[in-house]
Design a protein around this motif. Structure first.
Motif, PDB file in Angstrom:
ATOM      1  N   LYS A 230       0.841  -1.202   0.000  1.00  0.00           N
ATOM      2  CA  LYS A 230       0.000   0.000   0.000  1.00  0.00           C
ATOM      3  C   LYS A 230       0.874   1.249   0.000  1.00  0.00           C
ATOM      4  CE  LYS A 230      -3.352   2.362   2.934  1.00  0.00           C
ATOM      5  NZ  LYS A 230      -4.038   2.341   4.221  1.00  0.00           N
ATOM      6  N   ASP A 231       1.907   1.253   0.830  1.00  0.00           N
ATOM      7  CA  ASP A 231       2.817   2.399   0.883  1.00  0.00           C
ATOM      8  C   ASP A 231       3.529   2.610  -0.452  1.00  0.00           C
ATOM      9  OD1 ASP A 231       2.108   2.784   3.522  1.00  0.00           O
ATOM     10  OD2 ASP A 231       3.947   1.907   4.355  1.00  0.00           O
ATOM     11  N   GLN A 232       3.958   1.503  -1.069  1.00  0.00           N
ATOM     12  CA  GLN A 232       4.637   1.620  -2.357  1.00  0.00           C
ATOM     13  C   GLN A 232       3.683   2.146  -3.424  1.00  0.00           C
ATOM     14  OE1 GLN A 232       6.223  -2.299  -3.022  1.00  0.00           O
ATOM     15  NE2 GLN A 232       8.055  -1.914  -1.832  1.00  0.00           N
ATOM     16  N   ALA A 233       2.444   1.678  -3.415  1.00  0.00           N
ATOM     17  CA  ALA A 233       1.462   2.133  -4.401  1.00  0.00           C
ATOM     18  C   ALA A 233       1.175   3.623  -4.213  1.00  0.00           C
ATOM     19  CB  ALA A 233       0.177   1.325  -4.284  1.00  0.00           C
TER      20      ALA A 233
ATOM     21  N   GLY B  23       3.188   5.875  -2.970  1.00  0.00           N
ATOM     22  CA  GLY B  23       4.354   6.606  -3.447  1.00  0.00           C
ATOM     23  C   GLY B  23       4.389   6.678  -4.964  1.00  0.00           C
ATOM     24  N   PHE B  24       4.054   5.571  -5.612  1.00  0.00           N
ATOM     25  CA  PHE B  24       4.019   5.542  -7.077  1.00  0.00           C
ATOM     26  C   PHE B  24       2.964   6.498  -7.613  1.00  0.00           C
ATOM     27  CE2 PHE B  24       2.010   3.802 -10.910  1.00  0.00           C
ATOM     28  CZ  PHE B  24       3.079   3.855 -11.782  1.00  0.00           C
ATOM     29  N   LEU B  25       1.776   6.482  -7.004  1.00  0.00           N
ATOM     30  CA  LEU B  25       0.706   7.371  -7.462  1.00  0.00           C
ATOM     31  C   LEU B  25       1.067   8.837  -7.253  1.00  0.00           C
ATOM     32  CD1 LEU B  25      -2.457   5.426  -6.275  1.00  0.00           C
ATOM     33  CD2 LEU B  25      -1.618   5.698  -8.615  1.00  0.00           C
ATOM     34  N   GLN B  26       1.706   9.145  -6.138  1.00  0.00           N
ATOM     35  CA  GLN B  26       2.115  10.527  -5.885  1.00  0.00           C
ATOM     36  C   GLN B  26       3.146  10.968  -6.923  1.00  0.00           C
ATOM     37  OE1 GLN B  26       3.686  11.282  -1.990  1.00  0.00           O
ATOM     38  NE2 GLN B  26       4.027  13.442  -2.387  1.00  0.00           N
ATOM     39  N   GLN B  27       4.106  10.118  -7.196  1.00  0.00           N
ATOM     40  CA  GLN B  27       5.141  10.445  -8.181  1.00  0.00           C
ATOM     41  C   GLN B  27       4.525  10.636  -9.564  1.00  0.00           C
ATOM     42  OE1 GLN B  27       8.081   7.386  -8.670  1.00  0.00           O
ATOM     43  NE2 GLN B  27       9.517   8.732  -9.719  1.00  0.00           N
ATOM     44  N   THR B  28       3.600   9.761  -9.931  1.00  0.00           N
ATOM     45  CA  THR B  28       2.942   9.864 -11.235  1.00  0.00           C
ATOM     46  C   THR B  28       2.130  11.155 -11.319  1.00  0.00           C
ATOM     47  OG1 THR B  28       2.820   7.465 -11.384  1.00  0.00           O
ATOM     48  CG2 THR B  28       1.351   8.704 -12.820  1.00  0.00           C
ATOM     49  N   GLY B  29       1.447  11.501 -10.237  1.00  0.00           N
ATOM     50  CA  GLY B  29       0.671  12.747 -10.204  1.00  0.00           C
ATOM     51  C   GLY B  29       1.554  13.965 -10.384  1.00  0.00           C
ATOM     52  N   GLU B  30       2.704  13.953  -9.736  1.00  0.00           N
ATOM     53  CA  GLU B  30       3.635  15.076  -9.869  1.00  0.00           C
ATOM     54  C   GLU B  30       4.153  15.174 -11.307  1.00  0.00           C
ATOM     55  OE1 GLU B  30       6.640  14.431  -6.908  1.00  0.00           O
ATOM     56  OE2 GLU B  30       5.271  14.887  -5.260  1.00  0.00           O
ATOM     57  N   GLN B  31       4.447  14.048 -11.916  1.00  0.00           N
ATOM     58  CA  GLN B  31       4.915  14.058 -13.304  1.00  0.00           C
ATOM     59  C   GLN B  31       3.836  14.606 -14.230  1.00  0.00           C
ATOM     60  OE1 GLN B  31       6.043   9.964 -13.908  1.00  0.00           O
ATOM     61  NE2 GLN B  31       8.125  10.281 -13.152  1.00  0.00           N
TER      62      GLN B  31
END
Length: 89
Positions: A54-57, A59-67
């Motif tokens: 859940k934590d990894q997902a 983090g991935f979603l936050q990074q994708t949103g920022e991109q």
């Protein structure tokens, strides 16, 4: 064999059988307790693994949103520059 000897042997056999039965019952209880412990450990591991996933997902979603936000800002800046309405330096 005398009847006293037969009764003694019967009693001895019954006592041995009862002792074996008690050993088997205790062994089954011990096995059940081990099973419970292993199940609890497996559940704990699964819970920790799910939390980590859940934590990894997240983090991935936050990074994708920022991109995505950065790409949108770059697109807006390019359009403004092309139309000549961008910031003047």
């Amino acid at each position: 064999m005398s009847s006293i000897q037969q009764e003694f042997n019967t009693g001895k056999t019954q006592a041995q059988a009862q002792g074996k039965t008690e050993e088997l019952v205790q062994s089954m209880k011990d096995t059940g307790n081990e099973g419970k412990e292993r199940t609890a450990e497996a559940a704990q591991c699964a819970s920790e693994s799910a939390h980590q996933g859940k934590d990894q997902a997240a983090g991935f979603l936050q990074q994708t949103g920022e991109q995505m936000r950065n790409m949108a800002q770059e697109t807006v800046a390019t359009v403004k520059s092309t139309l000549g309405i961008g910031e003047k330096k």
